[in-house]
Motif scaffolding. Structure first.
Motif, short mmCIF file in Angstrom:
data_model
loop_
_atom_site.label_atom_id
_atom_site.label_comp_id
_atom_site.label_asym_id
_atom_site.label_seq_id
_atom_site.Cartn_x
_atom_site.Cartn_y
_atom_site.Cartn_z
N PRO A 1 -4.63 -2.41 -0.34
CA PRO A 1 -5.04 -1.04 0.02
C PRO A 1 -3.86 -0.08 -0.06
O PRO A 1 -2.70 -0.48 0.01
N GLY A 2 -4.18 1.19 -0.18
CA GLY A 2 -3.14 2.22 -0.24
C GLY A 2 -3.07 2.85 -1.62
O GLY A 2 -3.94 2.65 -2.47
N ASN A 3 -2.02 3.64 -1.84
CA ASN A 3 -1.81 4.24 -3.16
C ASN A 3 -0.87 3.34 -3.97
O ASN A 3 -0.48 2.28 -3.49
N PRO A 4 -0.52 3.71 -5.18
CA PRO A 4 0.32 2.82 -5.99
C PRO A 4 1.67 2.46 -5.38
O PRO A 4 2.27 1.46 -5.79
N TYR A 5 2.15 3.24 -4.43
CA TYR A 5 3.50 3.02 -3.93
C TYR A 5 3.59 2.63 -2.45
O TYR A 5 4.63 2.16 -2.01
N GLY A 6 2.54 2.85 -1.71
CA GLY A 6 2.61 2.55 -0.29
C GLY A 6 1.29 2.80 0.41
O GLY A 6 0.27 3.06 -0.22
N ASP A 7 1.34 2.71 1.73
CA ASP A 7 0.14 2.96 2.53
C ASP A 7 0.53 3.81 3.73
O ASP A 7 1.59 4.44 3.74
N SER A 8 -0.30 3.81 4.74
CA SER A 8 -0.05 4.66 5.91
C SER A 8 1.21 4.25 6.67
O SER A 8 1.72 5.02 7.49
#
Length: 629
Positions: A216-223
């Motif tokens: 989960p998350g975007n291509p580089y990280g999450d929350s």
């Protein structure tokens, strides 16, 4: 039937074979029902897995008629007639079955006049719209390849296959498993990488699949922040991208060794290094070229020096990536500051360097804009160029935009007034068509100059104006937007978050777009604004200064010139002065305002315009031998 042999794992490094593409296949795609190329990712492959040589395979599986040559005499492929007379090509690993071939002709490409010189182009990127996108990088790598393919080039885009377990995964529904697996040696182990593929809009979209891209998350990280293994993930991407042109028979032909790699930002920065350190010493990719495209120099892929061994590079190449932080940037007294910098490695090994605007290409060679790499970039300034990004003129078209309530064009601007009224109504502002409406769309952070907006807004809202902001970012700025809306209920609206339809409606409904960015490599919102007849007021930096020309009412025999206002320096006072001049022009000089709208909407913002400029850089890249041979 003659078949072009593309069994790359059987080619020896001692006699490297350069593979190319027949122009006849530039606008076609072949869906082959079953393929397999289980190969190991190595620069040298002396024999097949059963010990037989390439020549023995030819004798066993078919008759080698001869080599295809390009104009320089280089081998670009072989033609093989199977002994059985059918359409199967023998392979020491698995048989390639052509039981079913479907030929699809791309009519759009056949209608486009190709350029005189074409290339096999490989984009390597961490994101490409519509499959993945967090910002301008995704837009560029989703649109520029299509524009280049339409001009006759053969184009491949190599990017990760991100799976988050949500609705976004549907974007990969049309991709096909190529049944091609390679082994990547990095981070102290061997990783298996799988390739997926989709042929769309004349481009080969190749997706690198590995469990590290499934989260989960975007291509580089999450929350919780950036992923801790990003160096590992994008090292895999770079290794896989270097192998893809050699092992993937897309449309029946591999791209071969004579490729032009476009490595975008630090995530793809190992590609030029791998070409120089891993392939060329063994005669592979000796005719290839690489261009590093810098979208944002602030992100360089810096990690501790101890992680160098994770890259799968020879020890003697440490100097290409070695980096030492200045004393003031070190964490404690015993910190030596030693690190590895992937983008630095790309800069010292790539054949040419591109940025996304001419202004930014100069700024990165200065101490203020170089982020510690200014001296290195200055030493290579003869190969540094800037090309302003284009935009998707289909998505951003006021006469067709599905997100705005009324369509309009340069010939009939009545719909823009209707968009303004609808926006005021939607956000609960007083409906006042004659009141200057100012908009802002962007991240709420230091780079975007939000602190300047914060300090100047109280004075700005003393005037008879309305102000709308859309964005998310630092909590202190999000809270400030909410508080300002409560204080100025009839003048200010702050939408915390990002919403694509709202961004389109703000762009269409506002009279003025404000962009006081501290630095902006290119910037897209000002291009969207001008295409929609919205006048930009920007800080004159990077791409903003390149694309927004300050209004001069006395130029062109009194007809005026310019498309907005670009102010300097970046201060509260300079920003407010520019805004007040724009507001007064809007109120009292309708003819001049209409001229700015017309000049902005008449400009060519398409990627076709940018593609022509990229082709010139491609030409320069092949004039000289590889920078690192």
């Amino acid at each position: 039937m003659e078949i072009l042999l593309r069994s790359c794992p059987n080619f020896t490094a001692k006699s490297p074979v350069k593979l190319g593409v027949d122009r006849h296949f530039a606008s076609r795609t072949f869906a082959i029902s079953k393929r397999s190329c289980n190969v190991k990712l190595r620069a040298i492959s002396g024999s097949s897995e059963d010990g037989s040589s390439f020549v023995e395979d030819v004798k066993k599986n078919g008759v080698l008629l001869g080599a295809e040559m390009d104009e320089s005499g280089s081998v670009v492929g072989f033609r093989l007639v199977p002994q059985s007379g059918d359409n199967k090509v023998g392979n020491t690993h698995d048989n390639v079955s052509n039981d079913k071939e479907e030929v699809i002709v791309d009519d759009e490409l056949t209608e486009t006049i190709p350029t005189k010189v074409t290339h096999n182009i490989v984009f390597v990127t961490s994101e490409a719209s519509p499959y993945s996108k967090t910002g301008g990088l995704g837009d560029v790598c989703g649109s520029l390849p299509i524009a280049l393919a339409a001009r006759g080039h053969r184009v491949m885009v190599v990017t990760p296959r991100y799976l988050s377990g949500g609705p976004a995964d549907r974007k990969f529904d049309s991709v096909v498993d190529l049944d091609c697996r390679i082994k990547v040696s990095c981070s102290g182990g061997v990783q298996e990488v799988v390739f997926f593929h989709e042929y769309r809009a004349g481009v080969d979209w190749v997706f690198v699949d590995h469990p590290s891209f499934h989260r989960p998350g975007n291509p580089y990280g999450d929350s919780y922040g950036a992923f801790g293994d990003n160096q590992f993930r994008f090292t895999l991407l770079c290794h896989a991208a270097c192998e893809a042109p050699l092992v993937l028979p897309l449309g029946g032909y591999t791209y071969g060794e004579k490729c032009l790699f476009l490595a975008n930002d630090w995530h793809a920065g190992l590609v030029p290094v791998l070409l120089a350190a891993k392939y060329r010493p063994y005669g592979v990719y000796k005719d290839a070229r690489s261009i590093v495209v810098i979208h944002n120099l602030a992100h360089q892929g810096v990690e501790p020096a101890s992680t160098y061994s994770n890259f799968g590079l020879p020890p003697e190449w440490y100097g290409a990536l070695g980096w030492v932080f200045p004393t003031w940037a070190r964490t404690h007294a015993l910190d030596t500051g030693e690190a590895v910098n992937i983008l630095k490695g790309a800069i010292v090994t790539a054949d040419r360097i591109l940025t996304v605007s001419q202004g930014y290409s100069w700024e990165i060679t200065t101490p203020e804009g170089g982020n510690g790499l200014d001296e290195l970039l200055s030493s290579r300034k003869t190969v540094v160029n800037g090309i302003t990004n284009g935009i998707d003129v289909t998505e951003w078209n006021p006469s067709l935009d599905e997100h705005i309530p009324s369509h309009y064009s340069l010939d009939d601007l009545s719909g823009k007034i209707e968009c303004k009224i609808a926006l005021q109504r939607e956000l609960g502002l007083p409906i006042r068509p004659d009141c200057p409406l100012i908009g802002f769309i962007g991240r709420l952070d230091y780079q975007k100059g939000i602190d300047i907006i914060l300090s100047g807004t109280p004075d700005l809202l003393q005037d008879d104006v309305q102000f709308i902001m859309l964005g998310s970012g630092e909590k202190q700025y999000e809270d400030w937007m909410r508080a300002t809306e409560a204080t100025f209920k009839d003048k200010f609206r702050g939408w915390v978050g990002f919403n694509v339809p709202i961004s389109h409606r703000i762009t269409a409904g506002c009279d003025i777009l404000l962009m006081p960015s501290r630095f902006e490599p290119c910037g897209l919102n000002q291009l969207y604004a001008m295409r929609y007849g919205t006048v930009p007021v920007v800080h004159a930096t990077g791409g903003l200064g390149d694309t927004v020309k300050t209004f001069n009412p006395f130029a062109d025999e009194g007809k005026g010139e310019g498309t907005g206002w670009a102010f300097k320096p970046l201060t509260r006072e300079s920003m407010l002065d520019a805004l007040w001049v724009a507001i007064e022009t809007y109120r009292k000089h309708k003819t001049s305002w209409g001229g700015m709208i017309k000049r902005g909407m008449e400009r060519d913002y398409s990627w076709d315009n940018a593609a022509v400029q990229y082709e010139q850089v491609f030409k320069w890249a092949f004039i000289d031998p590889p920078y690192v041979s």
